[in-house]
Structure formats: C-alpha cells, structure tokens
Scaffold this active site. Structure first.
Site, PDB file in Angstrom:
ATOM      1  N   CYS A 128      65.595  59.045  94.445  1.00 17.73           N
ATOM      2  CA  CYS A 128      65.687  57.970  93.451  1.00 17.73           C
ATOM      3  C   CYS A 128      65.301  56.559  94.120  1.00 17.73           C
ATOM      4  CB  CYS A 128      67.280  57.560  93.328  1.00 17.73           C
ATOM      5  SG  CYS A 128      67.941  58.879  92.400  1.00 17.73           S
ATOM      6  N   HIS A 278      67.896  50.492  90.742  1.00 19.37           N
ATOM      7  CA  HIS A 278      67.730  52.119  90.129  1.00 19.37           C
ATOM      8  C   HIS A 278      68.986  52.321  89.270  1.00 19.37           C
ATOM      9  CE1 HIS A 278      67.577  56.083  90.232  1.00 19.37           C
ATOM     10  NE2 HIS A 278      68.658  56.412  90.852  1.00 19.37           N
ATOM     11  N   ASN A 308      69.545  58.865  84.215  1.00 15.29           N
ATOM     12  CA  ASN A 308      69.010  58.652  85.477  1.00 15.29           C
ATOM     13  C   ASN A 308      67.701  59.423  85.508  1.00 15.29           C
ATOM     14  OD1 ASN A 308      68.266  58.566  88.151  1.00 15.29           O
ATOM     15  ND2 ASN A 308      70.063  59.248  89.198  1.00 15.29           N
TER      16      ASN A 308
END
Ligand code: ACO
Length: 351
Positions: A128, A278, A308
C-alpha cells in the site's frame, strides 16, 4: 533547476460492482450461491471499514494485473498527449503480480508495444506504500537526468487471491481490483513549490508478519509443500492479517508522515488543496484526519466504492475526484500511505 512534473494521470477499475451484500454469497469462483458463504453483513462492513462495494475483474482468467495496469497507463498517456514510445522507464507497484517472476512491468511494457526499446522496467514491492516509494524513485531518476518519461503504475488484482470463506472475512471485505497511473517528466523551474516537492519513505520490518501472504517458503525444500485441498494447510495461499495492529500502526505512521511533510517543507494546510490518504479503511483515515488536525473538507476518499486497491489507491483516488471536477490541474496534494512491511511515507506534489 530540474524538477519532476506530473504530465498525465489515468485510472481504471473493472466494470463488475460487488456490493457488501453480493460479497457474502460468492464462492472462490465468484459465483453467487443460494446461501451465504461468508458470515458477514453490509452493516458490519460499513461500520468497521466504510466500504460499500468494490470492483472485480471477471473470474474467467481473461484479465491479469498487467491488463489493469495497461488500461490505466493508456489513460495517463492520453492525458499527457504522449505516446508509449516516449516512455523510457516503467515503475510498477503491485502485490498481485501476473506471476512470481519476471516482474509485471515487463508484461506491461510488452502490452504497451514498447518491448525491446530503451525502457527500464522495475517492479516494486511496497504494497500500500508503493505509490510514495515509486514517486520518490521516479523523482530522483528525473532530477538526476537518468530518465525523461517515467510511467508510474499501481495495479492490483486482489479478487483472485482471497479466502472467500468466514475464515478470511477480515481480509476479503477490504480489497478490490483497480489501477492508477502517472506519467512523469522533467521541468526547468526555479520555483521550489512546483511539481513534486517532497517525498519521504519509511519502513519497520518488525511489523512484517502482521500482514503477509506466504505461498512460497523458499527456505524449505520443496519450497511449496502444502496440500491445496487441506483447508488448514491451504491457509498459506491467502493473505494473513492482524487487523488491530495494522490499524494502530497505520494511524501512527500516516499522522507522523503528514506532520513531517509539512514541517520539512515549511508548509501549512493553507498551502495544500487536498489530503489523499491511502485507502485501507475509512475509520483509519478519519482517525488520521482527527489526530493530524487536517481540514476535513480537504480530504479525498474512494474507499466507499472501490475498497482497498493497495498500490493503486492514490492515483486512482486523485483521478476519480479530478473526473468529478474537484481536483484541478496545478492543485497541490499531500498523500500519506501505510502498508504491509510495515512501510509508510508521504509526498507533496502538484497534479
Ligand atoms: N464480518 C463480520 N464480522 C467480522 C468480520 C467481517 N467481515 N471480520 C471480522 N469480524 C469479527 C471478528 O471475528 C471479531 O469477532 P469476535 O469478537 O467474535 O472475535 C469481531 O468481528 C471484531 O473483530 P476485530 O478484528 O476486533 O474488528 P475491527 O474493528 O478491528 O475491524 C478490520 C477489523 C476491519 C480488519 C480492522 O482491524 C482494519 O481495517 N484493520 C486495518 C486493516 C488494513 O488497513 N489492512 C490493509 C493494510 S494496507 C496493505 O499494505 C495491504
């Protein structure tokens, strides 16, 4: 002085929308069953994560991570008015590569029709945090004059590698498929606030086993030694996560990185148009905004409808809000990221 400029931006998500309610009926072939397969529900997922839906590629093997990367890359090239032949370096972040080796960037290079040309290809493995790590690399290469047109891509195909069962419910609800891309190049300027003006990358390997995917145990021989039909053993092929620890470290890491970014550049939130964190969990982002005292109206999220998408979330989110007319060319963005590793970081740059 040479600085790095964003020349083009693009993103791509597959068409298939999987709502929280759809998700609990899917088996690992993504085929809807009559009875729920996963013990979860829309209310739990929305309350704990903010996620309402995510996108999945078809489950027929027709799409690879490099295909998602290609679609986003073509849009970034179009946005820049550039051709694939202009690219002299590809940096691709993914935790869901087409195959174990070679890296996915070379498959993207081939699909762009520029294989064999003078174009370096890097895959980076910062999950990420890949966007900030890749931007730092690209910025250094461009300012050093090593490359002139760098394609930075984050692309993820999560839907094929998760545990569609109650055992895997903490992870399967979070992730979706998608890609985001930027074309970066040099600009000659004396303005220190133009283009990419700050990047910082951090890591703490003591958190490595809080979020990982094993599959290969290279220290052993043979290095793949499990029975795929044995549910206990086949756990190694799915991501494992200590969600609470990741949550706490993510808040701490992103707050610290955002504070440091402003302090090191002598900026305040008045100098920044958008905070793009993020996209792992809306609650993480809300906590970061609260603790770091970030003006809430400057925060951009897409987790509600994309989940995500790991390495893709930052360019995907900026591009989404640009398409909605919110983000404009020249706006200054502060991004903070956190991911498996642990790795984290922050960047300030102009769109
Ligand atoms: N549906 C229903 N119940 C669930 C689900 C689900 N999908 N998942 C877990 N639960 C249950 C648990 O089993 C537990 O039940 P129990 O109390 O009977 O044991 C209960 O819900 C509470 O579980 P917690 O883990 O305490 O729930 P929490 O509020 O911490 O939320 C979550 C879990 C959403 C995973 C959260 O911890 C989180 O988002 N952590 C960060 C994850 C993250 O950011 N990952 C990506 C990092 S980035 C990268 O590099 C990939």
């Amino acid at each position: 002085m040479i600085r790095t400029k964003l020349l083009g931006l693009g993103s791509y998500v597959p068409d298939r929308v999987v709502t929280n309610d759809d998700l609990r009926f899917l088996n690992d072939q993504h085929i809807r069953q009559e009875q729920p397969v996963i013990e979860t529900n829309d209310q739990w997922i929305q309350q704990r994560t903010g996620i309402r839906s995510r996108r999945y590629v078809p489950a027929d093997g027709s799409v690879n991570t490099s295909d998602l990367a290609l679609a986003a890359a073509q849009r970034a090239l179009d946005d820049a008015g550039a051709k694939a032949e202009d690219i002299d370096c590809i940096i691709l972040g993914t935790l869901s590569p087409d195959m174990h080796f070679p890296g996915t960037a070379v498959f993207l290079q081939k699909k762009l029709g520029i294989s064999g040309r003078n174009c370096a290809c890097f895959d980076i493995r910062q999950q990420c945090s890949a966007f900030v790590y890749a931007l730092q690399m690209a910025d250094a290469f461009i300012r050093a004059g090593t490359y002139r047109r760098i394609l930075l891509v984050g692309a993820e195909l999560h839907s094929h590698s998760m545990d569609f069962s109650t055992r895997g419910r903490d992870v399967v609800v979070l992730f979706g498929d998608g890609a985001g891309a930027m074309l970066l190049g040099p600009t000659e300027t004396e303005d220190e606030r133009e283009g990419v003006l700050y990047t910082a990358a951090y890591a703490d390997g003591s958190g490595a086993m809080d979020l990982y995917l094993h599959i290969f145990n290279i220290a052993h021989r043979p290095y793949i030694d499990y029975n795929a039909l044995d549910r206990e053993q086949n756990q190694v092929i799915f991501p494992q996560m200590d969600g609470k620890r990741v949550f706490l470290h993510a808040v701490r890491g992103m707050v610290m990185a955002a504070h440091a970014a402003l302090a090191k550049t002598n900026m305040t939130w008045d100098d920044i148009q958008w905070f793009v964190p993020h996209q792992a969990n809306l609650r993480i982002n809300e906590k970061v905004v609260e603790v770091a005292k970030i003006p809430p109206e400057k925060v951009l999220n897409t987790i509600e409808w994309y989940g995500n998408t790991t390495a893709a979330t930052i360019p995907l989110t900026i591009d989404y809000w640009r398409q909605q007319g919110k983000v404009k060319k020249g706006d200054r963005v502060l991004s903070a990221v956190f991911g498996s590793g642990y790795t984290w970081g922050a960047a300030i740059f102009q769109v």
